[in-house]
Design a protein around this motif. Structure first.
Motif, mmCIF file in Angstrom:
data_model
loop_
_atom_site.group_PDB
_atom_site.id
_atom_site.type_symbol
_atom_site.label_atom_id
_atom_site.label_comp_id
_atom_site.label_asym_id
_atom_site.label_seq_id
_atom_site.Cartn_x
_atom_site.Cartn_y
_atom_site.Cartn_z
ATOM 1 N N SER A 24 70.125 34.937 105.649
ATOM 2 C CA SER A 24 69.242 34.026 106.368
ATOM 3 C C SER A 24 69.717 32.603 106.137
ATOM 4 O O SER A 24 70.604 32.352 105.316
ATOM 5 C CB SER A 24 67.794 34.176 105.889
ATOM 6 N N PHE A 25 69.098 31.668 106.830
ATOM 7 C CA PHE A 25 69.475 30.261 106.704
ATOM 8 C C PHE A 25 68.668 29.619 105.584
ATOM 9 O O PHE A 25 67.727 28.862 105.810
ATOM 10 C CB PHE A 25 69.264 29.543 108.037
ATOM 11 N N THR A 26 69.058 29.948 104.366
ATOM 12 C CA THR A 26 68.404 29.398 103.183
ATOM 13 C C THR A 26 69.468 28.961 102.182
ATOM 14 O O THR A 26 70.539 29.560 102.106
ATOM 15 C CB THR A 26 67.482 30.430 102.506
ATOM 16 N N GLY A 27 69.161 27.909 101.427
ATOM 17 C CA GLY A 27 70.086 27.429 100.411
ATOM 18 C C GLY A 27 69.821 28.075 99.068
ATOM 19 O O GLY A 27 68.692 28.409 98.733
ATOM 20 N N ASN A 28 70.862 28.286 98.303
ATOM 21 C CA ASN A 28 70.748 28.895 96.973
ATOM 22 C C ASN A 28 71.971 28.452 96.191
ATOM 23 O O ASN A 28 73.036 29.046 96.309
ATOM 24 C CB ASN A 28 70.712 30.428 97.083
ATOM 25 N N ARG A 29 71.828 27.397 95.384
ATOM 26 C CA ARG A 29 72.999 26.786 94.762
ATOM 27 C C ARG A 29 72.907 26.832 93.244
ATOM 28 O O ARG A 29 71.877 26.533 92.669
ATOM 29 C CB ARG A 29 73.150 25.332 95.239
ATOM 30 N N SER A 30 74.009 27.214 92.613
ATOM 31 C CA SER A 30 74.117 27.227 91.160
ATOM 32 C C SER A 30 75.488 26.686 90.799
ATOM 33 O O SER A 30 76.506 27.340 91.057
ATOM 34 C CB SER A 30 73.948 28.650 90.608
ATOM 35 N N GLU A 31 75.536 25.518 90.223
ATOM 36 C CA GLU A 31 76.827 24.908 89.925
ATOM 37 C C GLU A 31 77.579 25.694 88.858
ATOM 38 O O GLU A 31 78.800 25.794 88.902
ATOM 39 C CB GLU A 31 76.647 23.448 89.479
ATOM 40 N N SER A 32 76.852 26.284 87.900
ATOM 41 C CA SER A 32 77.539 27.051 86.855
ATOM 42 C C SER A 32 78.206 28.291 87.441
ATOM 43 O O SER A 32 79.326 28.653 87.065
ATOM 44 C CB SER A 32 76.555 27.447 85.749
ATOM 45 N N GLU A 76 76.273 20.146 95.975
ATOM 46 C CA GLU A 76 76.407 18.842 96.645
ATOM 47 C C GLU A 76 76.298 18.930 98.162
ATOM 48 O O GLU A 76 76.396 17.924 98.856
ATOM 49 C CB GLU A 76 77.729 18.146 96.266
ATOM 50 N N ASN A 77 76.110 20.153 98.708
ATOM 51 C CA ASN A 77 75.992 20.335 100.146
ATOM 52 C C ASN A 77 74.570 20.761 100.515
ATOM 53 O O ASN A 77 73.908 21.460 99.743
ATOM 54 C CB ASN A 77 76.997 21.371 100.632
ATOM 55 N N GLU A 78 74.117 20.360 101.695
ATOM 56 C CA GLU A 78 72.748 20.644 102.115
ATOM 57 C C GLU A 78 72.669 21.629 103.276
ATOM 58 O O GLU A 78 71.586 22.047 103.652
ATOM 59 C CB GLU A 78 72.047 19.342 102.514
ATOM 60 N N HIS A 79 73.790 22.008 103.852
ATOM 61 C CA HIS A 79 73.756 22.943 104.981
ATOM 62 C C HIS A 79 73.264 24.310 104.528
ATOM 63 O O HIS A 79 73.429 24.697 103.357
ATOM 64 C CB HIS A 79 75.145 23.084 105.589
ATOM 65 N N THR A 80 72.680 25.060 105.456
ATOM 66 C CA THR A 80 72.149 26.392 105.138
ATOM 67 C C THR A 80 72.903 27.509 105.865
ATOM 68 O O THR A 80 72.464 28.657 105.862
ATOM 69 C CB THR A 80 70.661 26.482 105.502
ATOM 70 N N ASP A 81 74.024 27.173 106.498
ATOM 71 C CA ASP A 81 74.798 28.197 107.202
ATOM 72 C C ASP A 81 75.632 29.021 106.204
ATOM 73 O O ASP A 81 75.775 28.601 105.055
ATOM 74 C CB ASP A 81 75.707 27.530 108.247
ATOM 75 N N PRO A 82 76.111 30.188 106.627
ATOM 76 C CA PRO A 82 76.244 30.697 107.997
ATOM 77 C C PRO A 82 75.105 31.603 108.452
ATOM 78 O O PRO A 82 75.152 32.140 109.547
ATOM 79 C CB PRO A 82 77.545 31.487 107.927
ATOM 80 N N GLY A 83 74.068 31.842 107.656
ATOM 81 C CA GLY A 83 72.989 32.750 108.037
ATOM 82 C C GLY A 83 73.322 34.189 107.726
ATOM 83 O O GLY A 83 72.633 34.850 106.948
ATOM 84 N N THR A 84 74.391 34.715 108.319
ATOM 85 C CA THR A 84 74.916 36.052 107.987
ATOM 86 C C THR A 84 76.439 35.985 108.036
ATOM 87 O O THR A 84 77.015 35.004 108.500
ATOM 88 C CB THR A 84 74.438 37.138 108.973
ATOM 89 N N TRP A 85 77.058 37.039 107.557
ATOM 90 C CA TRP A 85 78.522 37.133 107.588
ATOM 91 C C TRP A 85 78.884 38.608 107.611
ATOM 92 O O TRP A 85 78.146 39.439 107.047
ATOM 93 C CB TRP A 85 79.132 36.462 106.352
ATOM 94 N N PRO A 86 79.985 38.997 108.272
ATOM 95 C CA PRO A 86 80.337 40.423 108.319
ATOM 96 C C PRO A 86 80.630 40.995 106.939
ATOM 97 O O PRO A 86 81.058 40.281 106.027
ATOM 98 C CB PRO A 86 81.585 40.455 109.212
ATOM 99 N N SER A 87 80.385 42.273 106.803
ATOM 100 C CA SER A 87 80.634 42.956 105.530
ATOM 101 C C SER A 87 82.128 43.105 105.294
ATOM 102 O O SER A 87 82.932 43.108 106.231
ATOM 103 C CB SER A 87 79.980 44.338 105.530
ATOM 104 N N PHE A 88 82.498 43.243 104.036
ATOM 105 C CA PHE A 88 83.899 43.455 103.702
ATOM 106 C C PHE A 88 84.362 44.796 104.264
ATOM 107 O O PHE A 88 83.617 45.784 104.209
ATOM 108 C CB PHE A 88 84.110 43.429 102.192
ATOM 109 N N PRO A 89 85.573 44.860 104.790
ATOM 110 C CA PRO A 89 86.082 46.137 105.298
ATOM 111 C C PRO A 89 86.111 47.190 104.189
ATOM 112 O O PRO A 89 86.356 46.880 103.019
ATOM 113 C CB PRO A 89 87.502 45.796 105.767
ATOM 114 N N VAL A 90 85.837 48.422 104.570
ATOM 115 C CA VAL A 90 85.890 49.529 103.615
ATOM 116 C C VAL A 90 87.346 49.815 103.290
ATOM 117 O O VAL A 90 88.178 49.967 104.198
ATOM 118 C CB VAL A 90 85.208 50.780 104.187
ATOM 119 N N LYS A 91 87.665 49.858 102.008
ATOM 120 C CA LYS A 91 89.043 50.106 101.601
ATOM 121 C C LYS A 91 89.392 51.580 101.796
ATOM 122 O O LYS A 91 88.671 52.466 101.362
ATOM 123 C CB LYS A 91 89.244 49.711 100.136
ATOM 124 N N LYS A 92 90.505 51.806 102.459
ATOM 125 C CA LYS A 92 90.963 53.166 102.679
ATOM 126 C C LYS A 92 91.687 53.675 101.440
ATOM 127 O O LYS A 92 92.453 52.935 100.826
ATOM 128 C CB LYS A 92 91.902 53.213 103.880
#
Length: 288
Positions: free
Chosen positions: A158-166, A182-198
Motif C-alpha cells: 500500500s502507499f504507506t511509509g515505514n522507515r528504519s535507518e538502522s 530522509e524521503n517522504e514519498h510513499t510509492d511504489p504501493g506494490t511491486w511484482p514478486s521475485f521470480p520463482v527459482k528453477k
C-alpha cells in the motif's frame, strides 16, 4: 564480470557518475506517478518516450534520474547510469546517510505507472495488476549485483511509509521509496514478486512406493514387475534363467529378490520372499 549496463536495455548515459559508499547491496523501487488519477476518474498513462526524454535529455529530469526506467506494459527498459554509480532519484539531505550511495550498489528503478492509469482502454489500480513485462530479466540483472531477494522493511502492499535507518544501514535487499530515510514519498504501493527459482540440474528421480507384501503374488503381471526385474539385474542379483515374461512374477523374481535381500544383510526368514518395505525402498524401482 557483472554487466555495468543491463543486457537488453537501451543505454542512454546522462554522465554525472559518482561512486557508491559500499555496504549492503540495495535496489530501490519507485513508480513515476506522473498524474493523480482516481477510480472514478482514470487517466491515460504518460508515454514511455516522454519519460525517457525527461530523464535522459531534460536538465530537471537528469537531476533526479534513476538507473532504470521500466515500462511494465511493453517490457522496455532504458538505463541512465551504470550499476556501480549512484543515481539521483532519492532525496539526500545534508548529513546522515547518503541515500543514493548507501551500498555497494543502490540500483534505482522507476516503473512507468501511477494508480488508476489507463492503457489500451483498461484501467490498472496497482503495479502488480500490470503485465510486468521484462521484470524477470531486470530482476536477474539486479540480483547479479548481489542484491538479495528480500524486502528488509516488508514488501510494499500500500502507499504507506515505514522507515528504519538502522535497517537501511545494515541490510541489503529491495526497498520501496517509502522505506528510505530522509524521503517522504510513499510509492511504489506494490511491486511484482521475485521470480520463482528453477531447480538446477535434472529433476529428481521418482521411485515406486511399496505396494504391500500381498501384492507380490506369483503370476502378478505389471510394468512394475518388469522394472523390478531390471533393477535386480542392475544391482548384481540376477538369478533369472530367461527374460521372457519379465513383467510377470515368477521363480526368477523370487530367487533374484532373495539374493538382493541377502546382499543387504538380511538372513533367515527376513531374507525370504516376499519383499518388505525397507528392501523395496533400497532397490529404487523407478516409476514408469
Amino acid at each position: 564480470m557483472t554487466d555495468l549496463w543491463m543486457p537488453g536495455a537501451e543505454h542512454l548515459s546522462v554522465g554525472n557518475t559518482a561512486p557508491t559508499d559500499g555496504g549492503p547491496a540495495k535496489a530501490i523501487a519507485h513508480i513515476t506517478w506522473d498524474k493523480n488519477a482516481t477510480k472514478t476518474k482514470p487517466q491515460d498513462l504518460v508515454p514511455y518516450a516522454s519519460l525517457r526524454t525527461y530523464f535522459g535529455s531534460n536538465a530537471s529530469g537528469r537531476a533526479v534520474a534513476p538507473h532504470l526506467l521500466w515500462d511494465p506494459f511493453t517490457g522496455k527498459v532504458v538505463q541512465f547510469f551504470p550499476a556501480n554509480s549512484r543515481s539521483l532519484s532519492l532525496v539526500d539531505s545534508a548529513g546522515g546517510t547518503r541515500t543514493n550511495r548507501a551500498g555497494s550498489v543502490v540500483i534505482q528503478i522507476e516503473a512507468l505507472f501511477f494508480p488508476w492509469c489507463r492503457v489500451g482502454g483498461k484501467v490498472y489500480e496497482s503495479l502488480e495488476d500490470t503485465p510486468c513485462k521484462g521484470w524477470d530479466e531486470m530482476h536477474a540483472w539486479v540480483a547479479s549485483w548481489g542484491v538479495p531477494d528480500a524486502w528488509p522493511m516488508g514488501k510494499p502492499t500500500s502507499f504507506t511509509g515505514n522507515r528504519s535507518e538502522s535497517t537501511w544501514e545494515k541490510k541489503g535487499g529491495w526497498y520501496a521509496h517509502a522505506h528510505v530515510p530522509e524521503n517522504e514519498h510513499t510509492d511504489p504501493g506494490t511491486w511484482p514478486s521475485f521470480p520463482v527459482k528453477k531447480p538446477s540440474g535434472p529433476p529428481a528421480k521418482q521411485y515406486e512406493l511399496f505396494p504391500g507384501s500381498s501384492w507380490f503374488s506369483v503370476g502378478r503381471k505389471s510394468p512394475i514387475v518388469s522394472r523390478m526385474h531390471d533393477r535386480l539385474v542392475a544391482v548384481g542379483c540376477n538369478r533369472y534363467t530367461s527374460s521372457a515374461g519379465k513383467d510377470t512374477i515368477g521363480s526368477g523374481d523370487i530367487a533374484s529378490y532373495e539374493a538382493f535381500q541377502r546382499k543387504l544383510g538380511y538372513t533367515g526368514s527376513a531374507a525370504k520372499w516376499p519383499p518388505g518395505p525397507s528392501s523395496w525402498s533400497a532397490l529404487k524401482v523407478p516409476k514408469g
